[in-house]
Enzyme design. Structure first.
Site, mmCIF file in Angstrom:
data_model
loop_
_atom_site.group_PDB
_atom_site.id
_atom_site.type_symbol
_atom_site.label_atom_id
_atom_site.label_comp_id
_atom_site.label_asym_id
_atom_site.label_seq_id
_atom_site.Cartn_x
_atom_site.Cartn_y
_atom_site.Cartn_z
ATOM 1 N N LYS A 78 13.470 28.072 17.688
ATOM 2 C CA LYS A 78 14.237 28.062 16.441
ATOM 3 C C LYS A 78 13.518 28.941 15.428
ATOM 4 O O LYS A 78 12.306 28.773 15.202
ATOM 5 C CB LYS A 78 14.298 26.621 15.938
ATOM 6 C CG LYS A 78 15.526 26.246 15.170
ATOM 7 C CD LYS A 78 15.457 24.744 14.906
ATOM 8 C CE LYS A 78 16.660 24.233 14.205
ATOM 9 N NZ LYS A 78 16.485 22.837 13.798
HETATM 10 C C1 E4P Z 1 19.379 21.360 12.461
HETATM 11 O O1 E4P Z 1 18.935 21.920 13.438
HETATM 12 C C2 E4P Z 1 18.568 20.730 11.421
HETATM 13 O O2 E4P Z 1 17.454 20.140 12.048
HETATM 14 C C3 E4P Z 1 19.283 19.600 10.699
HETATM 15 O O3 E4P Z 1 20.614 19.473 11.106
HETATM 16 C C4 E4P Z 1 19.068 19.586 9.231
HETATM 17 O O4 E4P Z 1 19.746 18.480 8.693
HETATM 18 P P1 E4P Z 1 19.462 17.887 7.238
HETATM 19 O O5 E4P Z 1 20.130 18.778 6.240
HETATM 20 O O6 E4P Z 1 20.086 16.533 7.270
HETATM 21 O O7 E4P Z 1 17.975 17.850 7.059
#
Ligand code: E4P
Length: 217
Positions: A83
């Site tokens: 990522k």
């Molecule tokens: C996605 O890969 C992220 O880890 C996640 O969906 C972020 O979500 P949040 O905005 O609830 O922290």
């Protein structure tokens, strides 16, 4: 639509994997911090529980160090998906890694133009954060519609991974728009199973079945 779970906690992943409905896992530095677990160890454990992509995020901000971190992370298991943030260095890293056959999830996407850049960089997944978009007075699902349109216009293979999902309504909208994947916290995925009429229906059937005095086994 594929279902990923957005957590670094082992038990909820194990539980959802047992349903046979889990296609992958996403983590991020905040989720790792929340779990209190060692990043590399927990990533290895998650990769054993799920066959699909397990996103593990680099924390460097420059391309060279991102590549070094990605090298360590992708050696953990074949299903690790690196990522990277949606920055110039992140997309440079995306291009290099996907060119070597490594899956890449481009994260922190908040505009359709950013999603276009990620597709051009060969991203395997683009992660638009719908919940955080909503929190800031935008409509996160409008963003998903725009990205779907653009990707379809050019037949980009990058999969739209709807992230920052806060409730079941986001999942429904994502599916209606034709997103490829959604990632949600375990609670939201469990909420998808629930309906008051299902519970009421089971209650009624059980009561009537008891009256028959029969047994299937
Ligand atoms: C996605 O890969 C992220 O880890 C996640 O969906 C972020 O979500 P949040 O905005 O609830 O922290």
């Amino acid at each position: 639509m594929k279902f990923f779970v957005d957590t670094a906690e082992i038990e909820p992943i194990r539980e959802l994997a047992a349903t046979g409905l889990l296609d992958g896992v996403t983590t991020n530095p905040s989720l790792i911090a929340k779990s209190g677990l060692d990043f590399k160890e927990v990533t290895a454990e998650i990769c054993k529980l799920v066959d699909g992509p397990v996103s593990a995020e680099v924390v460097a901000l420059d391309h060279e160090t991102m590549m070094k971190e990605a090298e360590v992370l992708r050696r953990i298991a074949d299903n690790v998906c690196i990522k990277v943030p949606l920055t110039v260095d992140g997309l440079k890293t995306c291009k290099a890694l996907t060119g070597e056959g490594t899956m890449v999830n481009v994260t922190l996407c908040f505009s359709a133009n950013q999603a276009l850049l990620a597709a051009k960089a060969g991203a395997s997944f683009i992660s638009p954060f719908v919940g955080r978009h909503d929190d800031n007075g935008f409509d996160g699902m409008d963003l998903i519609e725009d990205i779907r349109l653009i990707y379809d216009n050019y037949a980009y293979a990058t999969e739209i991974l709807v992230a920052s999902v806060r409730h079941t309504g986001h999942v429904l909208q994502a599916a209606k728009i034709g997103a490829d994947v959604m990632t949600a916290p375990p609670k939201v995925i469990h909420d998808l199973f629930k309906h008051v009429l299902t519970d009421k229906g089971i209650e009624g059937f059980m009561a009537d079945w008891a009256k028959t005095g029969q047994s299937i086994l």
